[in-house]
Design a protein around this motif. Structure first.
Motif, mmCIF file in Angstrom:
data_model
loop_
_atom_site.group_PDB
_atom_site.id
_atom_site.type_symbol
_atom_site.label_atom_id
_atom_site.label_comp_id
_atom_site.label_asym_id
_atom_site.label_seq_id
_atom_site.Cartn_x
_atom_site.Cartn_y
_atom_site.Cartn_z
ATOM 1 N N ASP A 82 -14.043 6.738 10.046
ATOM 2 C CA ASP A 82 -14.452 5.397 10.475
ATOM 3 C C ASP A 82 -14.444 4.436 9.279
ATOM 4 N N ALA A 83 -14.905 4.898 8.133
ATOM 5 C CA ALA A 83 -14.907 4.056 6.929
ATOM 6 C C ALA A 83 -13.479 3.698 6.514
ATOM 7 N N LEU A 84 -12.535 4.607 6.714
ATOM 8 C CA LEU A 84 -11.132 4.325 6.382
ATOM 9 C C LEU A 84 -10.611 3.130 7.167
ATOM 10 N N THR A 85 -11.031 3.010 8.417
ATOM 11 C CA THR A 85 -10.541 1.915 9.257
ATOM 12 C C THR A 85 -11.044 0.557 8.770
ATOM 13 N N LYS A 86 -12.000 0.551 7.882
ATOM 14 C CA LYS A 86 -12.553 -0.703 7.363
ATOM 15 C C LYS A 86 -11.840 -1.187 6.094
ATOM 16 N N ILE A 87 -10.918 -0.382 5.564
ATOM 17 C CA ILE A 87 -10.108 -0.836 4.426
ATOM 18 C C ILE A 87 -9.062 -1.788 4.994
ATOM 19 N N PRO A 88 -9.079 -3.040 4.581
ATOM 20 C CA PRO A 88 -8.174 -4.026 5.182
ATOM 21 C C PRO A 88 -6.696 -3.705 4.969
ATOM 22 N N TYR A 89 -5.901 -4.119 5.931
ATOM 23 C CA TYR A 89 -4.447 -4.006 5.891
ATOM 24 C C TYR A 89 -3.946 -4.613 4.582
ATOM 25 N N GLY A 90 -3.068 -3.891 3.917
ATOM 26 C CA GLY A 90 -2.471 -4.394 2.687
ATOM 27 C C GLY A 90 -3.341 -4.259 1.457
ATOM 28 N N GLU A 91 -4.489 -3.617 1.597
ATOM 29 C CA GLU A 91 -5.391 -3.421 0.464
ATOM 30 C C GLU A 91 -5.637 -1.930 0.264
ATOM 31 N N THR A 92 -6.253 -1.601 -0.846
ATOM 32 C CA THR A 92 -6.562 -0.205 -1.132
ATOM 33 C C THR A 92 -8.026 -0.075 -1.549
ATOM 34 N N GLY A 93 -8.501 1.141 -1.501
ATOM 35 C CA GLY A 93 -9.824 1.485 -1.986
ATOM 36 C C GLY A 93 -9.743 2.860 -2.604
ATOM 37 N N SER A 94 -10.687 3.180 -3.447
ATOM 38 C CA SER A 94 -10.676 4.491 -4.096
ATOM 39 C C SER A 94 -11.566 5.465 -3.313
ATOM 40 N N GLY A 112 -12.427 13.042 -0.142
ATOM 41 C CA GLY A 112 -11.015 13.390 -0.296
ATOM 42 C C GLY A 112 -10.603 14.483 0.671
ATOM 43 N N SER A 113 -11.457 15.462 0.848
ATOM 44 C CA SER A 113 -11.167 16.552 1.774
ATOM 45 C C SER A 113 -11.105 16.038 3.210
ATOM 46 N N ALA A 114 -12.057 15.201 3.593
ATOM 47 C CA ALA A 114 -12.051 14.635 4.948
ATOM 48 C C ALA A 114 -10.799 13.794 5.159
ATOM 49 N N ASN A 115 -10.443 13.043 4.143
ATOM 50 C CA ASN A 115 -9.249 12.200 4.202
ATOM 51 C C ASN A 115 -8.007 13.054 4.486
ATOM 52 N N SER A 116 -7.942 14.209 3.849
ATOM 53 C CA SER A 116 -6.768 15.081 4.007
ATOM 54 C C SER A 116 -6.690 15.718 5.396
ATOM 55 N N LYS A 117 -7.778 15.689 6.142
ATOM 56 C CA LYS A 117 -7.812 16.293 7.486
ATOM 57 C C LYS A 117 -7.510 15.270 8.585
ATOM 58 N N ASN A 118 -7.258 14.040 8.217
ATOM 59 C CA ASN A 118 -6.952 12.988 9.173
ATOM 60 C C ASN A 118 -5.641 13.296 9.902
ATOM 61 N N LYS A 119 -5.684 13.308 11.221
ATOM 62 C CA LYS A 119 -4.483 13.591 12.008
ATOM 63 C C LYS A 119 -3.897 12.337 12.659
ATOM 64 N N LEU A 120 -4.419 11.181 12.301
ATOM 65 C CA LEU A 120 -3.913 9.937 12.880
ATOM 66 C C LEU A 120 -3.340 9.053 11.769
ATOM 67 N N SER A 121 -2.249 9.542 11.178
ATOM 68 C CA SER A 121 -1.592 8.813 10.090
ATOM 69 C C SER A 121 -1.329 7.371 10.499
ATOM 70 N N ILE A 122 -1.419 6.495 9.536
ATOM 71 C CA ILE A 122 -1.184 5.063 9.654
ATOM 72 C C ILE A 122 -2.316 4.378 10.416
ATOM 73 N N VAL A 123 -2.698 4.902 11.589
ATOM 74 C CA VAL A 123 -3.736 4.288 12.415
ATOM 75 C C VAL A 123 -5.109 4.401 11.745
ATOM 76 N N ILE A 124 -5.452 5.583 11.280
ATOM 77 C CA ILE A 124 -6.620 5.777 10.414
ATOM 78 C C ILE A 124 -5.997 5.770 9.012
ATOM 79 N N PRO A 125 -6.072 4.655 8.305
ATOM 80 C CA PRO A 125 -5.211 4.413 7.140
ATOM 81 C C PRO A 125 -5.599 5.161 5.861
ATOM 82 N N CYS A 126 -5.465 6.482 5.900
ATOM 83 C CA CYS A 126 -5.764 7.284 4.713
ATOM 84 C C CYS A 126 -4.798 6.971 3.573
ATOM 85 N N HIS A 127 -3.640 6.371 3.892
ATOM 86 C CA HIS A 127 -2.682 6.001 2.841
ATOM 87 C C HIS A 127 -3.219 4.875 1.957
ATOM 88 N N ARG A 128 -4.269 4.199 2.389
ATOM 89 C CA ARG A 128 -4.841 3.092 1.607
ATOM 90 C C ARG A 128 -5.839 3.560 0.552
#
Length: 161
Positions: A82-94, A112-128
């Protein structure tokens, strides 16, 4: 259990496998192999909506997703996602920023471990999520895809500003 349907999307950075029920999307992952779609000749509305919205994302027309999705995970993982979805489009967070945002500043590795378990690439923006030094770190789809997605978003964010 609801029947799962599979649809493939040929993105500019590789094949994406979309899996969902008649009601919600449960997985959007990059894949190296493509199998025949499992839609019994009909594509459920939720998969069609997801496909259309991902198309719009890659053409720069969409920055947020509105189709229904579900993700199975522990309560902690769901908080991180849920916190990942709050990182704005085009921005990054650590990872450190993300841990602080969920009021658990010492949970950097767990985030980091939770981030790696995300199965909704792009939509839940773990790439940010990047390292605190600004360096790109781990991405299940490959660092080159992470870099591409970040550059893609930044180029369309600038156009919108």
């Amino acid at each position: 259990m609801n029947k799962l349907h599979t649809l493939h999307f040929a993105s500019p950075i590789g094949n994406i496998e979309i899996i969902g029920t008649d009601e919600a999307i449960c997985s959007i992952m990059f894949t190296e192999h493509v199998t025949d779609p499992d839609t019994n000749g009909e594509i459920p509305n939720v998969l069609a909506d997801c496909y259309q919205q991902i198309t719009e994302y890659f053409t720069g027309e969409r920055q947020e997703f509105t189709f229904p999705y579900v993700q199975e995970g522990t309560p902690f993982r769901k908080i991180v996602w849920d916190a990942l979805t709050k990182i704005p489009y085009g921005e990054t967070g650590s990872y450190k920023d993300l841990a602080a945002s969920i009021e658990n500043p010492k949970a950097i590795r767990a985030v980091g471990s939770a981030n790696s378990k995300n199965k909704l690439s792009i939509v839940i923006p773990c790439h940010r999520v990047i390292g605190s030094t600004g360096k790109l770190t781990g991405y299940a789809g490959g660092l080159w895809r992470k870099e591409w997605l970040l550059q893609h978003e930044q180029s369309f964010k600038k156009e919108a500003d």
